[in-house]
Structure formats: structure tokens, C-alpha cells
Design an enzyme around this catalytic site. Structure first.
Site, PDB file in Angstrom:
ATOM      1  N   THR A  16       0.871  -1.155  -0.017  1.00  0.00           N
ATOM      2  CA  THR A  16      -0.138   0.097  -0.215  1.00  0.00           C
ATOM      3  C   THR A  16       0.850   1.177   0.019  1.00  0.00           C
ATOM      4  O   THR A  16       1.526   1.651   1.118  1.00  0.00           O
ATOM      5  CB  THR A  16      -0.901  -0.144   1.088  1.00  0.00           C
ATOM      6  OG1 THR A  16      -1.667  -1.221   1.030  1.00  0.00           O
ATOM      7  CG2 THR A  16      -1.858   1.234   1.200  1.00  0.00           C
ATOM      8  N   LYS A  70      -7.118   1.831  -2.892  1.00  0.00           N
ATOM      9  CA  LYS A  70      -7.055   1.356  -1.740  1.00  0.00           C
ATOM     10  C   LYS A  70      -6.905   2.302  -0.671  1.00  0.00           C
ATOM     11  O   LYS A  70      -7.333   2.124   0.481  1.00  0.00           O
ATOM     12  CB  LYS A  70      -5.532   0.879  -1.710  1.00  0.00           C
ATOM     13  CG  LYS A  70      -4.747   0.231  -0.611  1.00  0.00           C
ATOM     14  CD  LYS A  70      -5.451  -0.967   0.063  1.00  0.00           C
ATOM     15  CE  LYS A  70      -4.617  -1.121   1.536  1.00  0.00           C
ATOM     16  NZ  LYS A  70      -5.091  -2.680   2.171  1.00  0.00           N
ATOM     17  N   LYS A 116       0.817   5.226   8.234  1.00  0.00           N
ATOM     18  CA  LYS A 116       1.518   5.325   6.977  1.00  0.00           C
ATOM     19  C   LYS A 116       0.537   5.485   5.768  1.00  0.00           C
ATOM     20  O   LYS A 116       0.385   6.395   4.995  1.00  0.00           O
ATOM     21  CB  LYS A 116       2.396   4.380   6.486  1.00  0.00           C
ATOM     22  CG  LYS A 116       3.065   4.119   5.163  1.00  0.00           C
ATOM     23  CD  LYS A 116       2.534   3.238   4.155  1.00  0.00           C
ATOM     24  CE  LYS A 116       2.487   2.013   4.596  1.00  0.00           C
ATOM     25  NZ  LYS A 116       1.691   1.223   3.716  1.00  0.00           N
TER      26      LYS A 116
HETATM   27  P1  NAP Z   1       5.205  -6.761   7.405  1.00  0.00           P
HETATM   28  O1  NAP Z   1       4.816  -7.904   8.336  1.00  0.00           O
HETATM   29  O2  NAP Z   1       5.921  -5.619   8.375  1.00  0.00           O
HETATM   30  O3  NAP Z   1       6.134  -6.990   6.325  1.00  0.00           O
HETATM   31  C1  NAP Z   1       6.779  -6.034   5.880  1.00  0.00           C
HETATM   32  C2  NAP Z   1       7.782  -6.541   4.532  1.00  0.00           C
HETATM   33  O4  NAP Z   1       8.519  -5.855   3.695  1.00  0.00           O
HETATM   34  C3  NAP Z   1       8.837  -7.707   5.301  1.00  0.00           C
HETATM   35  O5  NAP Z   1       9.155  -8.701   4.488  1.00  0.00           O
HETATM   36  C4  NAP Z   1      10.112  -6.609   5.325  1.00  0.00           C
HETATM   37  O6  NAP Z   1      11.462  -7.087   5.225  1.00  0.00           O
HETATM   38  C5  NAP Z   1       9.887  -6.158   3.805  1.00  0.00           C
HETATM   39  N1  NAP Z   1      10.694  -4.705   3.640  1.00  0.00           N
HETATM   40  C6  NAP Z   1      10.480  -3.491   4.438  1.00  0.00           C
HETATM   41  N2  NAP Z   1      11.257  -2.497   3.926  1.00  0.00           N
HETATM   42  C7  NAP Z   1      11.987  -3.158   3.033  1.00  0.00           C
HETATM   43  C8  NAP Z   1      13.104  -2.566   2.280  1.00  0.00           C
HETATM   44  N3  NAP Z   1      13.378  -1.341   2.369  1.00  0.00           N
HETATM   45  N4  NAP Z   1      13.669  -3.233   1.189  1.00  0.00           N
HETATM   46  C9  NAP Z   1      13.087  -4.739   1.312  1.00  0.00           C
HETATM   47  N5  NAP Z   1      12.302  -5.342   2.017  1.00  0.00           N
HETATM   48  C10 NAP Z   1      11.719  -4.459   2.908  1.00  0.00           C
HETATM   49  O7  NAP Z   1       4.073  -5.915   6.749  1.00  0.00           O
HETATM   50  P2  NAP Z   1       2.894  -6.479   6.167  1.00  0.00           P
HETATM   51  O8  NAP Z   1       1.677  -6.439   6.985  1.00  0.00           O
HETATM   52  O9  NAP Z   1       3.005  -7.978   5.571  1.00  0.00           O
HETATM   53  O10 NAP Z   1       2.545  -5.605   5.020  1.00  0.00           O
HETATM   54  C11 NAP Z   1       3.045  -5.307   3.815  1.00  0.00           C
HETATM   55  C12 NAP Z   1       2.398  -4.226   2.814  1.00  0.00           C
HETATM   56  O11 NAP Z   1       1.198  -4.685   2.624  1.00  0.00           O
HETATM   57  C13 NAP Z   1       2.135  -2.723   3.545  1.00  0.00           C
HETATM   58  O12 NAP Z   1       2.317  -1.820   2.463  1.00  0.00           O
HETATM   59  C14 NAP Z   1       0.735  -2.849   4.144  1.00  0.00           C
HETATM   60  O13 NAP Z   1       0.297  -1.351   4.421  1.00  0.00           O
HETATM   61  C15 NAP Z   1       0.044  -3.630   3.147  1.00  0.00           C
HETATM   62  N6  NAP Z   1      -1.207  -4.438   3.828  1.00  0.00           N
HETATM   63  C16 NAP Z   1      -1.167  -5.002   4.936  1.00  0.00           C
HETATM   64  C17 NAP Z   1      -2.053  -5.752   5.463  1.00  0.00           C
HETATM   65  C18 NAP Z   1      -2.322  -6.369   6.815  1.00  0.00           C
HETATM   66  O14 NAP Z   1      -3.404  -6.884   7.181  1.00  0.00           O
HETATM   67  N7  NAP Z   1      -1.105  -6.629   7.418  1.00  0.00           N
HETATM   68  C19 NAP Z   1      -3.163  -5.895   4.818  1.00  0.00           C
HETATM   69  C20 NAP Z   1      -3.466  -5.198   3.341  1.00  0.00           C
HETATM   70  C21 NAP Z   1      -2.130  -4.569   2.911  1.00  0.00           C
HETATM   71  P3  NAP Z   1      11.951  -7.579   6.579  1.00  0.00           P
HETATM   72  O15 NAP Z   1      11.597  -8.758   6.880  1.00  0.00           O
HETATM   73  O16 NAP Z   1      13.547  -7.761   6.356  1.00  0.00           O
HETATM   74  O17 NAP Z   1      11.542  -6.700   7.648  1.00  0.00           O
END
Ligand code: NAP
Length: 295
Positions: A95, A170, A238
């Protein structure tokens, strides 16, 4: 020949999405910034983890990303470009802002590939079940080409217009999530003050007109003071920052977004940014955890 997809960003959303691609026979390789996560998932799925994003790009027809924020998407795109083959499609499920989607698309197109912004909704539960709602911006012909990889992770795939319109959709979704979180927290605090058994309240109202995904999935845990993500509060903060900027440009007042940003900022300052967004209930001062802390 089935498409070969590579997945970058194996967090709460990315890891279960990658598992569903593997189940559909479409996952070639994975990469994660913290390598342990990629190695563990690759071992579980019987595939190799890529050494770098460029290495992953060399091996795939489609590259799917799900990383945290705008800067992270652009950083990953820069890192994969040296390995990008002409005709490869990069799909971003993170997102981020529509502007970021347009910048990412320009970089990928200049290297001979194509790009779709394809943010998702449905939470970690939807990611595990492969039923995410996917909002897509970009060339409709490109979408048709990669539809099998989207169908492996999503239940509803909607083309919303040109690059950036998936992210715009979104943003609308994230404003709704803010309102629902505020309404659920206020209603549960009110219900507790009236002496109601909140588990029974959640059960019965979920069957009526006020029923919703968040109340059904997070209600039972939040009333017990459990705020394990889920969806990290700092990530929704964010998203709402992106919504605020888009709303300002569109000249639309978004009081709900402003209030939720202020509430989340208070919670983040108290160290709750990595908790689920349902931790908003903490501000009622009436979660079980907060009650236990009272003298
Ligand atoms: P998360 O569990 O915090 O995972 C974030 C991922 O991004 C991790 O694999 C992290 O790697 C990687 N990452 C972050 N910065 C990076 C960089 N500079 N270079 C390479 N990899 C990087 O987050 P999430 O909940 O999966 O969410 C991911 C995205 O989906 C976000 O944009 C969020 O807004 C969106 N989203 C989330 C949900 C939800 O319910 N969780 C639902 C819809 C959409 P590391 O393992 O090294 O930290």
C-alpha cells in the site's frame, strides 16, 4: 507454459501470498531483506531463495512485491532492475501512494518491462485463504497476461484504471478501515459501560446490519486486550498519511482521517506502533490490560 513468479517481501501478508502461489505451481523463487525468512520459506516450499532482487528478476516472468512503504518499493525496484528481462511484469501489492506507483512504473517500463499497482485488502486471514480483494491499476492487457498469479492470491480482481488507480482505490479502503476501527472501539467501550457481555454483543450484532469484517475478526481478541497483528498500527498510520495528502490535493476534508492519525500518533509515542490497529481501543482506557494496570 505456466508463469514463473518471484515474490519479494515475506512479511505478514507476503509469506502467505507466496505459499498460495506455490500451491498453484506458480512460485519460482523468493527474496526477503532479512534473509532467514526467505531461506525458511524456501525450505518449506521446496524452492531456492534468490540471493538478490536482481537474481530473482533474472529467473522470473512476473515479480510480486509486498513491502512496507513508498521508499521501500522504489528501493526494491532499483535493486531488481539490473536483472529485469524485457517483457517481465512487476506487480506491487504494497500500500503506497499513486505517485510512487507512477514512478515505479516509469522505471520498470524504461527497462522494457511492465508494472501494475495491485494493492490488496482482506488482512492476513484473506492472504492465508487466497481470497484477497485486489485493486489493479495499469494496462488491461498486462493484467490479463498475469491474471493467473493474481487469481492464486485473490478472490476478487478489479481493474480500476491507469497506473495509480489501484492505489487510489486502496486509499478509499483505508479511510473506511479508519472509520470502522473508530466505530468499533467507541461501540465496544459504550457496551462495556452498559454492563453488557461483549462476546455475546459481538456475536449477535455481527449477524445484523452493523456486522463487519473487523468486528468479527478482531472484536473477540481486542476485548481481551490482545492486539497481536494483523495489521500493524504504524502501517495504517502510513496509509492514512497518504490518504491525507491525496485528500488535500483533491480538496476533500477528511476529519476522520485527521482524528485517527492523531490517535495513532499518541499510541505510537507510547510504543504501540507494532500492535494491531485494534489497539486503538487502548485509548478508551478500558482494555483488560489497562484495567490490570490501575492501582
Ligand atoms: P510486515 O509484516 O511488516 O512485512 C513487511 C515486509 O517488507 C517484510 O518482508 C520486510 O522485510 C519488507 N521490507 C520493508 N522494507 C523493505 C526494504 N526497504 N527493502 C526490502 N524489503 C523491505 O508488513 P505487512 O503487514 O506484510 O504489510 C506489507 C504491505 O502490505 C504494507 O504496505 C501494508 O500496508 C500492506 N497491507 C497489509 C495488510 C495487513 O493486514 N497486514 C493488509 C493489506 C495491505 P524484513 O523481513 O527484512 O523486515
Amino acid at each position: 507454459m505456466p508463469l514463473k513468479s518471484g515474490f519479494i517481501g515475506l512479511g505478514a501478508m507476503g509469506a502467505p501470498m507466496a505459499r498460495n502461489l506455490a500451491r498453484a505451481g506458480l512460485l519460482e523463487t523468493v527474496w526477503n531483506r532479512t534473509p532467514d525468512k526467505a531461506e525458511q520459506l524456501a525450505a518449506e516450499l521446496g524452492i531456492d531463495a534468490a540471493e538478490t532482487p536482481a537474481d530473482l528478476a533474472r529467473r522470473c516472468d512476473v515479480i510480486q512485491l509486498c513491502v512496507s512503504a513508498d521508499g521501500d518499493v522504489l528501493e526494491v525496484i532499483d535493486a531488481l532492475l539490473p536483472g529485469l528481462r524485457p517483457g517481465t511484469v512487476v506487480i506491487d501489492h504494497s500500500t503506497v501512494g499513486s505517485e510512487t506507483a507512477r514512478s515505479a512504473a516509469a522505471k520498470v517500463r524504461a527497462a522494457g518491462g511492465d508494472f501494475l499497482d495491485a494493492p490488496v485488502s482482506g488482512g492476513v486471514e484473506g492472504a492465508r485463504a487466497g481470497t484477497l480483494a485486489i485493486m489493479v491499476g495499469g494496462d488491461p492487457a498486462t493484467l490479463e497476461r498475469v491474471r493467473p498469479v493474481l487469481a492464486a492470491v485473490g478472490g476478487r480482481i478489479a481493474h480500476m484504471g491507469e497506473i495509480g488507480m489501484g492505489q487510489a482505490t486502496k486509499a478509499v479502503n483505508q479511510v473506511l478501515c479508519a472509520g470502522i476501527n473508530q466505530a468499533v472501539c467507541e461501540a465496544l467501550t459504550f457496551g462495556r459501560a452498559l454492563g453488557l457481555d461483549l462476546e455475546r454483543v459481538i456475536d449477535v450484532v455481527s449477524q445484523g446490519a452493523a456486522g463487519n469484517w473487523f468486528l468479527e475478526k478482531r472484536g473477540p481478541t481486542m476485548i481481551r486486550g490482545v492486539f497481536q497483528p494483523g495489521f500493524k498500527l504504524a502501517l495504517h498510520h502510513k496509509d492514512l498519511t497518504i490518504c491525507r495528502a491525496m485528500a488535500r490535493r483533491a480538496g476533500v476534508p477528511v476529519a476522520l482521517v485527521e482524528r485517527t492519525l492523531a490517535d495513532y500518533e499518541r499510541l505510537m509515542a507510547e510504543g504501540h506502533g507494532d500492535e494491531d490497529i485494534s489497539a486503538l481501543l487502548r485509548l478508551s482506557g478500558d482494555t483488560p490490560t489497562d484495567r490490570d494496570r490501575r492501582p
